[in-house]
Design an enzyme around this catalytic site. Sequence first.
Site, short mmCIF file in Angstrom:
data_model
loop_
_atom_site.label_atom_id
_atom_site.label_comp_id
_atom_site.label_asym_id
_atom_site.label_seq_id
_atom_site.Cartn_x
_atom_site.Cartn_y
_atom_site.Cartn_z
N ASP A 87 30.03 76.28 25.99
CA ASP A 87 28.91 76.25 25.04
C ASP A 87 27.82 77.23 25.47
O ASP A 87 27.08 76.95 26.42
CB ASP A 87 28.38 74.81 25.02
CG ASP A 87 27.11 74.69 24.21
OD1 ASP A 87 26.91 75.50 23.29
OD2 ASP A 87 26.32 73.76 24.49
N SER A 90 23.88 75.97 25.91
CA SER A 90 23.34 75.07 26.94
C SER A 90 23.80 75.59 28.30
O SER A 90 24.57 76.55 28.36
CB SER A 90 23.81 73.62 26.71
OG SER A 90 25.21 73.51 26.87
N ASN A 92 24.34 73.32 31.36
CA ASN A 92 24.85 72.36 32.36
C ASN A 92 26.33 72.10 32.16
O ASN A 92 26.83 72.11 31.03
CB ASN A 92 24.12 71.01 32.24
CG ASN A 92 22.74 71.05 32.86
OD1 ASN A 92 21.80 71.55 32.25
ND2 ASN A 92 22.63 70.55 34.08
N TRP A 94 28.91 69.07 32.46
CA TRP A 94 29.12 67.63 32.70
C TRP A 94 30.55 67.26 32.36
O TRP A 94 31.18 67.85 31.47
CB TRP A 94 28.11 66.75 31.95
CG TRP A 94 28.20 66.74 30.45
CD1 TRP A 94 27.46 67.48 29.58
CD2 TRP A 94 29.07 65.92 29.64
NE1 TRP A 94 27.81 67.19 28.29
CE2 TRP A 94 28.80 66.24 28.29
CE3 TRP A 94 30.03 64.94 29.91
CZ2 TRP A 94 29.47 65.62 27.22
CZ3 TRP A 94 30.70 64.34 28.85
CH2 TRP A 94 30.41 64.68 27.53
N TYR A 127 21.68 67.11 23.16
CA TYR A 127 22.24 68.20 22.35
C TYR A 127 21.74 68.08 20.91
O TYR A 127 21.00 67.15 20.59
CB TYR A 127 23.77 68.14 22.39
CG TYR A 127 24.33 68.40 23.76
CD1 TYR A 127 24.28 69.68 24.32
CD2 TYR A 127 24.89 67.38 24.50
CE1 TYR A 127 24.77 69.92 25.59
CE2 TYR A 127 25.40 67.62 25.77
CZ TYR A 127 25.34 68.89 26.31
OH TYR A 127 25.83 69.12 27.56
N ASP A 265 25.68 81.06 19.57
CA ASP A 265 25.99 79.76 20.15
C ASP A 265 27.42 79.32 19.83
O ASP A 265 27.71 78.87 18.73
CB ASP A 265 24.98 78.73 19.62
CG ASP A 265 25.20 77.35 20.22
OD1 ASP A 265 26.04 77.21 21.12
OD2 ASP A 265 24.53 76.40 19.77
N THR A 268 28.08 75.73 18.42
CA THR A 268 27.68 75.36 17.06
C THR A 268 28.69 75.93 16.08
O THR A 268 29.01 77.11 16.14
CB THR A 268 26.26 75.88 16.76
OG1 THR A 268 25.34 75.19 17.59
CG2 THR A 268 25.88 75.65 15.32
#
Length: 377
Positions: A87, A90, A92, A94, A127, A265, A268
């Site tokens: 992505d 963003s 991070n 996880w 998000y 992005d 998206t």
Amino acid sequence: MFRLTALLLVSSVAAEIYRIPMQKRPLGFLKPITHTERAIADVIEADSSTPMLRASGKAVISDFSNAQYYGSLTVGSPPQSINVIFDTGSSNLWVPNHHNWFQHHQIYDHSKSSNYKANGTKFSIMYGSGAVSGYFSQDTVNIAGIDLEDYTFAEVDNTKGMGVAYYMAKFDGICGMGWDSIVQGGGHSPIGALVASGKLDAPEFGFYLGNNAPGEMVIGGTDEKHYTGDFTYVPLSAETYWEVKLDSFKIKGESATSAVKAIVDSGTSLLAGPKADVKKIAGLVGAKPIAGGLTGEYSIDCNAEAPDMEFTMGGKTFTLAKKDYVLEEGGQCLFAMMGIDIPAPNGPLWILGDVFMRKYYTKFDYGNKRLGFALAA
Ligand SMILES: *[C@@H]1O[C@H](CO)[C@@H](O)[C@H](O)[C@H]1NC(C)=O
């Protein structure tokens, strides 16, 4: 029920370019906009998953007109494989660490990793349409064949914010590909860490979101098989998201927005911009609100003529024709644009999501702080 398809990392031997095949799945008519909304579409078509075939080092997947894209990385030693959305909106990483009732995600179990180091600091991230939370941990993370030792990422134990949709989503976690400055908790973003590792041939990555063809992300270079012509480069206007100045956005020669920036992005699905602009643009292209406008989505007559959209960045105009900005499914057409008001200081801005990236191969040039666009092939 369906089974998650394990994806394979394929590192090319000679060129030091690492390829991540991007899984592609059909979405429902109500087109998602962010990770979460993508997941909602998964609920609609949860049984249409396509097995990925692999032939001589190349990932091959069946083609669908609309898609969710994800690839695989590993965490831990020995490696535990997790499917993530890569992505660019963003920063991070996880991964989930526990099974919710009746869900089929791959999870990370730190008790099975010899390199795991506890951190325990709380983590949460919001998000476009949902939050997840958990805590930070350190372990070896392998992205596209490159080990990041003792990388700090988040183990997520609460995905409720993403709603029931997450249960059916094909991705397990999210790997942000944005800049260090927007990492929750600080430290390097995954791409920041990859660059800092010195193991990349070039500090860049390239995204090909196949249009009726397989998709692919390469790290450490770009894949010339998937674009034609030269890149047009646009300098970043911020090192947060992959943000650039939007010189103009015109339809039939008229300005369609007052926003002056855009982000590219991969997380998206659609194009998204200020609600008031999108409402006007929908009128211009003949799109009608769905569900009385409640969802912010629009349908469009599949057969009607509609004007091109012209986005100018870096002095060059990138055109999307109706066939690019309409998603057809089951004889119905969705206008692939949605209204989202992103408040200052980040917004107002346009989100150029997968709809844009399917047409334009994008080089995320970390080293030179710029984006490169070329026609996808
Ligand atoms: C735990 O991780 C957070 C987020 O990266 C970091 O700020 C913090 O310093 C870490 N704490 C320890 C004890 O390593």
